[in-house]
Design an enzyme around this catalytic site. Structure first.
Site, PDB file in Angstrom:
ATOM      1  N   PHE A 119       0.856  -1.184   0.000  1.00  0.00           N
ATOM      2  CA  PHE A 119       0.000   0.000   0.000  1.00  0.00           C
ATOM      3  C   PHE A 119       0.891   1.231   0.000  1.00  0.00           C
ATOM      4  CE2 PHE A 119      -4.481   1.104   0.729  1.00  0.00           C
ATOM      5  CZ  PHE A 119      -5.084  -0.096   0.391  1.00  0.00           C
ATOM      6  N   GLN A 239      -7.582  14.952   3.199  1.00  0.00           N
ATOM      7  CA  GLN A 239      -6.903  14.148   2.184  1.00  0.00           C
ATOM      8  C   GLN A 239      -7.723  13.964   0.912  1.00  0.00           C
ATOM      9  OE1 GLN A 239      -6.173   9.648   2.759  1.00  0.00           O
ATOM     10  NE2 GLN A 239      -4.150  10.581   2.802  1.00  0.00           N
ATOM     11  N   HIS A 241      -7.830  11.537  -2.117  1.00  0.00           N
ATOM     12  CA  HIS A 241      -7.314  10.233  -2.557  1.00  0.00           C
ATOM     13  C   HIS A 241      -7.086  10.334  -4.060  1.00  0.00           C
ATOM     14  CE1 HIS A 241      -7.081   5.995  -3.445  1.00  0.00           C
ATOM     15  NE2 HIS A 241      -7.162   5.689  -2.170  1.00  0.00           N
ATOM     16  N   LEU A 251     -14.500   5.463  -4.742  1.00  0.00           N
ATOM     17  CA  LEU A 251     -13.096   5.128  -4.546  1.00  0.00           C
ATOM     18  C   LEU A 251     -12.648   3.869  -5.286  1.00  0.00           C
ATOM     19  CD1 LEU A 251     -10.820   6.339  -2.698  1.00  0.00           C
ATOM     20  CD2 LEU A 251     -11.095   4.251  -1.387  1.00  0.00           C
ATOM     21  N   GLU A 254      -6.338   1.949  -3.199  1.00  0.00           N
ATOM     22  CA  GLU A 254      -4.900   1.973  -3.453  1.00  0.00           C
ATOM     23  C   GLU A 254      -4.367   0.543  -3.590  1.00  0.00           C
ATOM     24  OE1 GLU A 254      -2.911   5.277  -1.246  1.00  0.00           O
ATOM     25  OE2 GLU A 254      -2.041   3.565  -0.225  1.00  0.00           O
ATOM     26  N   ARG A 285      -0.363   9.543  -0.489  1.00  0.00           N
ATOM     27  CA  ARG A 285      -1.495  10.035  -1.287  1.00  0.00           C
ATOM     28  C   ARG A 285      -1.390  11.497  -1.662  1.00  0.00           C
ATOM     29  NH1 ARG A 285      -6.217   6.746   1.945  1.00  0.00           N
ATOM     30  NH2 ARG A 285      -5.669   4.760   0.993  1.00  0.00           N
ATOM     31  N   HIS A 366     -11.466  12.623   0.467  1.00  0.00           N
ATOM     32  CA  HIS A 366     -11.528  11.281   1.043  1.00  0.00           C
ATOM     33  C   HIS A 366     -11.518  11.228   2.559  1.00  0.00           C
ATOM     34  CE1 HIS A 366     -11.045   6.993   1.148  1.00  0.00           C
ATOM     35  NE2 HIS A 366      -9.847   7.056   1.700  1.00  0.00           N
ATOM     36  N   ARG A 408      -2.576  11.090   5.910  1.00  0.00           N
ATOM     37  CA  ARG A 408      -2.692   9.722   6.411  1.00  0.00           C
ATOM     38  C   ARG A 408      -2.212   8.723   5.372  1.00  0.00           C
ATOM     39  NH1 ARG A 408      -6.421   5.616   5.717  1.00  0.00           N
ATOM     40  NH2 ARG A 408      -8.081   6.844   4.746  1.00  0.00           N
TER      41      ARG A 408
HETATM   42  C1  LIG Z   1     -14.686   4.259   0.121  1.00  0.00           C
HETATM   43  C2  LIG Z   1     -13.723   4.265   1.268  1.00  0.00           C
HETATM   44  C3  LIG Z   1     -12.735   3.300   1.338  1.00  0.00           C
HETATM   45  C4  LIG Z   1     -11.834   3.301   2.424  1.00  0.00           C
HETATM   46  N1  LIG Z   1     -10.872   2.324   2.484  1.00  0.00           N
HETATM   47  C5  LIG Z   1     -10.039   2.280   3.568  1.00  0.00           C
HETATM   48  C6  LIG Z   1      -9.097   1.228   3.718  1.00  0.00           C
HETATM   49  O1  LIG Z   1      -8.996   0.321   2.922  1.00  0.00           O
HETATM   50  N2  LIG Z   1      -8.288   1.259   4.804  1.00  0.00           N
HETATM   51  C7  LIG Z   1      -8.361   2.249   5.740  1.00  0.00           C
HETATM   52  O2  LIG Z   1      -7.599   2.217   6.704  1.00  0.00           O
HETATM   53  N3  LIG Z   1      -9.270   3.233   5.624  1.00  0.00           N
HETATM   54  C8  LIG Z   1     -10.114   3.278   4.571  1.00  0.00           C
HETATM   55  N4  LIG Z   1     -11.036   4.285   4.467  1.00  0.00           N
HETATM   56  C9  LIG Z   1     -11.196   5.228   5.576  1.00  0.00           C
HETATM   57  C10 LIG Z   1     -11.979   4.572   6.699  1.00  0.00           C
HETATM   58  O3  LIG Z   1     -12.869   3.643   6.175  1.00  0.00           O
HETATM   59  C11 LIG Z   1     -12.770   5.598   7.508  1.00  0.00           C
HETATM   60  O4  LIG Z   1     -11.936   6.640   7.897  1.00  0.00           O
HETATM   61  C12 LIG Z   1     -13.345   4.915   8.743  1.00  0.00           C
HETATM   62  O5  LIG Z   1     -14.070   3.773   8.390  1.00  0.00           O
HETATM   63  C13 LIG Z   1     -14.193   5.833   9.593  1.00  0.00           C
HETATM   64  O6  LIG Z   1     -14.731   5.049  10.642  1.00  0.00           O
HETATM   65  P1  LIG Z   1     -15.482   5.691  11.874  1.00  0.00           P
HETATM   66  O7  LIG Z   1     -15.801   4.584  12.794  1.00  0.00           O
HETATM   67  O8  LIG Z   1     -14.690   6.826  12.388  1.00  0.00           O
HETATM   68  O9  LIG Z   1     -16.805   6.309  11.234  1.00  0.00           O
HETATM   69  P2  LIG Z   1     -17.862   5.728  10.169  1.00  0.00           P
HETATM   70  O10 LIG Z   1     -17.607   4.318   9.805  1.00  0.00           O
HETATM   71  O11 LIG Z   1     -17.937   6.734   9.085  1.00  0.00           O
HETATM   72  O12 LIG Z   1     -19.189   5.723  10.990  1.00  0.00           O
HETATM   73  C14 LIG Z   1     -19.792   6.913  11.453  1.00  0.00           C
HETATM   74  C15 LIG Z   1     -20.938   6.526  12.346  1.00  0.00           C
HETATM   75  O13 LIG Z   1     -21.433   7.681  12.978  1.00  0.00           O
HETATM   76  C16 LIG Z   1     -22.827   7.706  12.897  1.00  0.00           C
HETATM   77  N5  LIG Z   1     -23.244   9.117  12.954  1.00  0.00           N
HETATM   78  C17 LIG Z   1     -22.745  10.166  12.272  1.00  0.00           C
HETATM   79  N6  LIG Z   1     -23.378  11.291  12.625  1.00  0.00           N
HETATM   80  C18 LIG Z   1     -24.281  10.942  13.553  1.00  0.00           C
HETATM   81  C19 LIG Z   1     -25.238  11.655  14.300  1.00  0.00           C
HETATM   82  N7  LIG Z   1     -25.413  12.972  14.168  1.00  0.00           N
HETATM   83  N8  LIG Z   1     -26.021  10.969  15.164  1.00  0.00           N
HETATM   84  C20 LIG Z   1     -25.892   9.620  15.303  1.00  0.00           C
HETATM   85  N9  LIG Z   1     -24.991   8.912  14.629  1.00  0.00           N
HETATM   86  C21 LIG Z   1     -24.198   9.568  13.766  1.00  0.00           C
HETATM   87  C22 LIG Z   1     -23.168   6.988  11.629  1.00  0.00           C
HETATM   88  O14 LIG Z   1     -24.471   6.463  11.689  1.00  0.00           O
HETATM   89  C23 LIG Z   1     -22.111   5.889  11.627  1.00  0.00           C
HETATM   90  O15 LIG Z   1     -22.548   4.794  12.384  1.00  0.00           O
HETATM   91  C24 LIG Z   1     -11.937   4.294   3.401  1.00  0.00           C
HETATM   92  C25 LIG Z   1     -12.931   5.255   3.334  1.00  0.00           C
HETATM   93  C26 LIG Z   1     -13.814   5.257   2.268  1.00  0.00           C
HETATM   94  C27 LIG Z   1     -14.847   6.348   2.205  1.00  0.00           C
END
Ligand SMILES: Cc1cc2nc3c(=O)[nH]c(=O)nc-3n(C[C@H](O)[C@H](O)[C@H](O)COP(=O)(O)OP(=O)(O)OC[C@H]3O[C@@H](n4cnc5c(N)ncnc54)[C@H](O)[C@@H]3O)c2cc1C
Length: 593
Positions: A119, A239, A241, A251, A254, A285, A366, A408
């Site tokens: 990666f 960031q 991507h 997306l 990578e 990135r 991203h 990141r």
């Molecule tokens: C398409 C894509 C591919 C990715 N691939 C990778 C990868 O391969 N490897 C890697 O390390 N990272 C990757 N990332 C980044 C990573 O996935 C995210 O940064 C990470 O999953 C965020 O997780 P989180 O638990 O912080 O929030 P999220 O998984 O975004 O969850 C947010 C939560 O908050 C809740 N929420 C939000 N606002 C409110 C509110 N007002 N009230 C109640 N609930 C709320 C939502 O319902 C949800 O449950 C990727 C991101 C994307 C978009």
């Protein structure tokens, strides 16, 4: 307030992505926990994560957590706090094994160990060559993490409030007492009274036009905290991507380049050879996104348009593998097995078969490096002295520990979620055991209820989607891959106008049940505020570092800017403050890839 239903828990966790669920799992070992999520938990954006989660397991070749730490610090352009980075990379190893033991179906090697791939920015520190560090379950790693953690939470009897939209934090001086949420199905307000609150609400890519982020990523948690006096850290670092599907932003992991895919310009040149001679397409990135942007600007986008090609056809990949002296070769079956979702996306959305032809890609908004400042136990800190606000926690993308600094590395977010989600959950359980449940203040929900009534009944005639479009346009044009004093000032003027116009937002649906019109209008308010904080922080930082590239200040300037930004909201304006970066083993030096 008496008509509002009140629930009491020790700890309330807002967000059911990887960070929220890991925190809930650990907090539930010592406290009564509720998880509130505006989405059904397994619809959280973590489920969209594709490529992998990094840990220096060394399953295929030599690797060490210290190398992972160095790569993370270098990738961050030296803005990461190195004490936190050490924890991230050390604990990554045991946490990934823990996920495996919970039942996460990782891809495996013939010897039964977890499969790993290359990666961006992950290297063997001795040779400078890419190292296989990203553990993966095909290109659905996040989906598997989310499902696994959700099952574990159910098993541990965590209480879930699905489709509850949190809209305010109850803070009294330097104590937190819970949150206010709207039950989406009924439109009713609920008070969640608790000793501790953790925000794990994810990012805010929806500030930009072209983004990889889900519609729900509107920065709610960060803004709720900002409005309650918590500063936001390093918000200028967002960031882009390098490989989003042209125009759509969806997306392309990578992992495609990790498996050997290359970026090509209109002349068929593998242009990354010029920008990052050693690791080429696997540079960090920020470096790759800027290279794509510069190629496009120089007229070398495909057909003169603003995209380039990402080529993972066996023919091209095998040619470059042979050139690099590698014995490995790939074929159609390999791509179908390692990148099934990607192949599916491009066939569905573009009619492009990645096994036969290159994919059109452009940088896509991203990931938020900045967010709610925390210490390494997920406790929110509220000033430059790192003063803890007891009982308030943040983890995941919405938090800023800071392990990602100015940029990141791929696969480091999923590690961040589980490592710091776990630490925060543990700390919360301990905290709740020693803390008292403080009384709710009178009229705890009054302010936010009034704001919702204002939005619901407003007759100003301004449509939320028009404001959203203008905001996304100015953020893309002026607060994108490259910025200048001029573009940032233009953005700020426009964003302030939009903030004014927001006062006149009028929605069509005046009802209560499933009123997404109303909730989206409220989310727009969050996006506008986040956009402004981003532009304010970016305008002040007169240097280029990681994801923040200033055309008018093209060099990194450690003498003046090796520091974290803190943006405080004061009335209707923002005040900036700064705090030092924690330096450890790695002294800042120039980044060469
Ligand atoms: C398409 C894509 C591919 C990715 N691939 C990778 C990868 O391969 N490897 C890697 O390390 N990272 C990757 N990332 C980044 C990573 O996935 C995210 O940064 C990470 O999953 C965020 O997780 P989180 O638990 O912080 O929030 P999220 O998984 O975004 O969850 C947010 C939560 O908050 C809740 N929420 C939000 N606002 C409110 C509110 N007002 N009230 C109640 N609930 C709320 C939502 O319902 C949800 O449950 C990727 C991101 C994307 C978009």
């Amino acid at each position: 307030m008496s008509s509002i239903k009140t629930h009491t828990f020790d700890a309330v966790i807002v967000g059911a992505g990887g960070a929220g669920l890991m925190a809930a799992l650990y907090a539930s070992k010592g406290a009564k926990v509720a998880v509130l999520s505006k989405l059904y938990p397994t619809r959280s954006h973590t489920g969209a994560a594709q490529g992998g989660i990094s840990a220096a397991l060394g399953n295929l070749e030599e690797d060490r957590w210290e190398w992972h730490a160095y790569d993370t610090v270098k990738g961050s352009d030296y803005l990461a706090d190195q004490d936190a980075v050490d924890i991230l990379c050390q604990e990554a190893i045991e946490t990934v094994i823990e996920l495996e033991h919970m039942g996460l179906p990782f891809d495996r090697l013939p010897n039964g160990k977890i499969s790993q791939r290359r990666f961006g920015g992950h290297t063997n520190n001795e040779t400078g060559k890419p190292v296989m560090r990203a553990c993966h379950a095909a290109d659905r790693t996040g989906h598997m993490i989310l499902q696994t953690l959700y099952q574990q939470c159910i098993k541990n009897e965590v209480t879930f409030f699905d489709e509850f939209h949190v809209v305010d934090l109850i803070r009294v001086d330097n104590t937190v007492r819970g949150v206010i949420a709207i039950e989406i199905a009924t439109g009713e307000f609920h008070i969640f009274h608790s000793k501790a609150v953790l925000f794990a609400t994810g990012g805010w890519g929806r500030c930009w036009e072209v983004t990889s982020n889900a519609h729900s990523l509107t920065g709610d948690g960060a803004v709720v905290c900002l409005r309650r006096g918590i500063p936001l850290e390093d918000m200028e670092f967002f960031q882009f991507h390098p490989t989003g599907i042209y125009k759509l932003g969806i997306l392309i992991t990578e992992g495609v380049r990790g498996e050997g895919g290359v970026l090509l310009n209109d002349k068929g040149e593998r242009f990354m050879e010029r920008y990052a001679p050693t690791i080429k397409d696997l540079a960090s990135r920020d470096v790759v996104s800027r290279a794509i942007y510069l190629e496009i600007k120089a007229g070398r986008g495909i057909g003169g348009k603003n995209y380039v090609h990402l080529d993972v056809t066996p023919e091209t990949v095998n040619k470059y593998l042979a050139e690099a002296g590698e014995t490995r070769r790939i074929d159609r079956a390999y791509i179908e097995a390692k990148l099934p979702d990607i192949a599916d996306f491009t066939r569905t959305y573009l009619g492009v078969d990645p096994v036969k032809e290159p994919m059109p890609v452009q940088p896509t908004a991203h990931y938020a490096m900045g967010g709610i400042p925390t210490n390494v136990d997920g406790c929110v800190v509220i000033d430059a002295n790192n003063t803890v606000l007891p009982g308030l926690y943040a983890a995941g993308e919405v938090a800023c520990v800071s392990v990602h600094g100015a940029n990141r590395l791929g696969t480091n977010s999923l590690v961040d979620l589980v490592v710091f989600g776990r630490r925060a959950g543990r700390h919360m359980a301990e905290y709740c055991q020693g803390a008292d449940l403080l009384p709710l203040p009178e009229g705890a929900a009054d302010e936010v209820v009034a704001e919702f009534e204002r939005i619901r009944n407003n007759k100003g005639g301004v449509k939320p989607y028009e404001l959203r479009k203008r905001m996304q346009h100015t953020m893309t044009e002026n607060v994108g891959v490259f910025r200048t004093e001029e573009t940032l000032s233009t953005a700020l003027t426009e964003l302030r106008e939009l903030r004014q116009a927001y006062q006149d937002v009028e929605i069509d649906d005046k009802g209560k049940r499933f009123n997404t019109d109303l909730l989206e209008a409220w989310e727009l308010g969050c996006l506008l505020e986040i956009a402004e904080v981003t532009a304010v922080s970016a305008l002040a930082r007169k240097e280029s570092r990681g994801g923040h590239a200033r055309d008018d200040f093209p060099k990194r300037n450690d003498e003046e800017w090796l520091k974290h930004t803190l943006c405080h909201k004061e009335g209707d304006s923002y005040r900036l403050d700064y705090k030092p970066v924690v330096i450890g083993r790695y002294q800042p030096k120039e980044r060469v890839y």
